[in-house]
Design a protein around this motif. Structure first.
Motif, PDB file in Angstrom:
ATOM      1  N   HIS A 185       0.634   7.080   2.066  1.00  0.00           N
ATOM      2  CA  HIS A 185      -0.539   7.917   2.341  1.00  0.00           C
ATOM      3  C   HIS A 185      -1.690   7.073   2.902  1.00  0.00           C
ATOM      4  O   HIS A 185      -2.393   7.494   3.825  1.00  0.00           O
ATOM      5  N   ARG A 206       0.841  -1.197   0.000  1.00  0.00           N
ATOM      6  CA  ARG A 206       0.000   0.000   0.000  1.00  0.00           C
ATOM      7  C   ARG A 206       0.877   1.249   0.000  1.00  0.00           C
ATOM      8  O   ARG A 206       2.070   1.178   0.318  1.00  0.00           O
ATOM      9  N   SER A 207       0.266   2.381  -0.288  1.00  0.00           N
ATOM     10  CA  SER A 207       1.024   3.630  -0.292  1.00  0.00           C
ATOM     11  C   SER A 207       1.187   4.129   1.136  1.00  0.00           C
ATOM     12  O   SER A 207       0.408   3.791   2.032  1.00  0.00           O
TER      13      SER A 207
END
Length: 283
Positions: A55, A52-53
């Protein structure tokens, strides 16, 4: 912060896709990933490990930190706190089991005119953790907290038959070495294999003449058998229900307790199929 995470939930998607809750999924992914690591992790390492990022992970980490599930080290890495451990131990397994079983067992005794008890395995013994008496003046019951050699009871046979093979073999070997007189290895294995095949045991009591034990497995959220629900059926004129009705109601009660513990309906049913040749009341 909690409100900002809630804003990421897609209620429409949740309703269409089996109640998916993306923010909760992410939070659980983070906790499970961190639990698999022996070392503190950076935000970047967590994001990379989950694919996942940064962010996506940032607000989840802040919320988990705020709620006390993780904490930040001096080197700005994250580690799990003991909060999950503390939550798990707020409801010890036997307490949770008894809490779920009590109302169901009370209902069973009222609807079957028979006593019932709940048993867990403790080493080579069967331990009675809950007992509910029949509403009839004459009844058979076992004392709460009683211990019995595991194969002297149908409850114990159900528990042992559903144990993992290594544990089952170890206990059977101990029984044979101890000379408890519970049969030869072949006899013990035949009994346990039959319980495994049927999923329950119904047989004449080894302790009380004229009493028939009906014992059903109780499962947890993983499907593992953690207890046995047993009715020592004592025929008497005052009883309104026959053996078939008591059998079916005991089976339904075991399912109900299992469901309360998180057992899923997608797991194969505990119920017997009346069309099967091994159904106990078929001709």
């Amino acid at each position: 912060m909690a409100a900002s995470v809630a804003e990421t939930l897609d209620d429409g998607e949740a309703g269409r896709n089996g109640y998916r809750v993306p923010a909760v999924d992410k939070a659980l992914d983070v906790l499970e990933f961190m639990a698999s690591s022996a070392e503190p992790l950076t935000q970047t390492e967590i994001a990379a490990g989950l694919g996942r990022s940064i962010h996506e992970i940032y607000r989840i980490l802040l919320l988990l930190e705020k709620r006390g599930y993780i904490f930040r080290t001096q080197s700005d890495r994250f580690r799990l706190s003991l909060k999950l451990f503390e939550l798990a131990h707020m409801h010890p397994p036997v307490n949770r089991l008894v809490e779920c079983a009590l109302p169901v067992m009370r209902e069973l005794t009222a609807n079957a005119d028979q006593s019932c008890h709940l048993v867990v395995r403790e080493g080579q013994n069967a331990l009675v953790v809950l007992q509910i008496d029949s509403p009839l003046p004459m009844r058979y019951s076992v004392a709460l907290g009683s211990h019995f050699p595991i194969l002297e009871t149908s409850s114990g046979a159900v528990l042992l038959a559903h144990s993992n093979r290594t544990e089952r073999d170890r206990i059977v070997e101990r029984i044979l070495v101890s000379g408890e007189g519970q049969g030869t290895r072949a006899e013990i294995e035949a009994r346990l294999n039959e319980v495994s095949r049927l999923g329950y045991e119904m047989r004449a009591s080894l302790a009380v003449e004229g009493c028939t034990n009906i014992s059903m497995p109780v499962r947890d959220h993983t499907g593992a058998v953690i207890a046995a629900l047993t009715v020592p059926l004592l025929p008497q004129k005052a009883a309104r229900f026959g053996r078939e009705a008591v059998f079916e109601r005991t089976q339904a009660a075991a399912e109900k307790i299992s469901a309360a513990l998180g057992w899923s309906e997608s797991t194969p049913s505990l119920r017997a199929d009346p069309e099967r040749r091994d159904y106990p009341f078929s001709d």
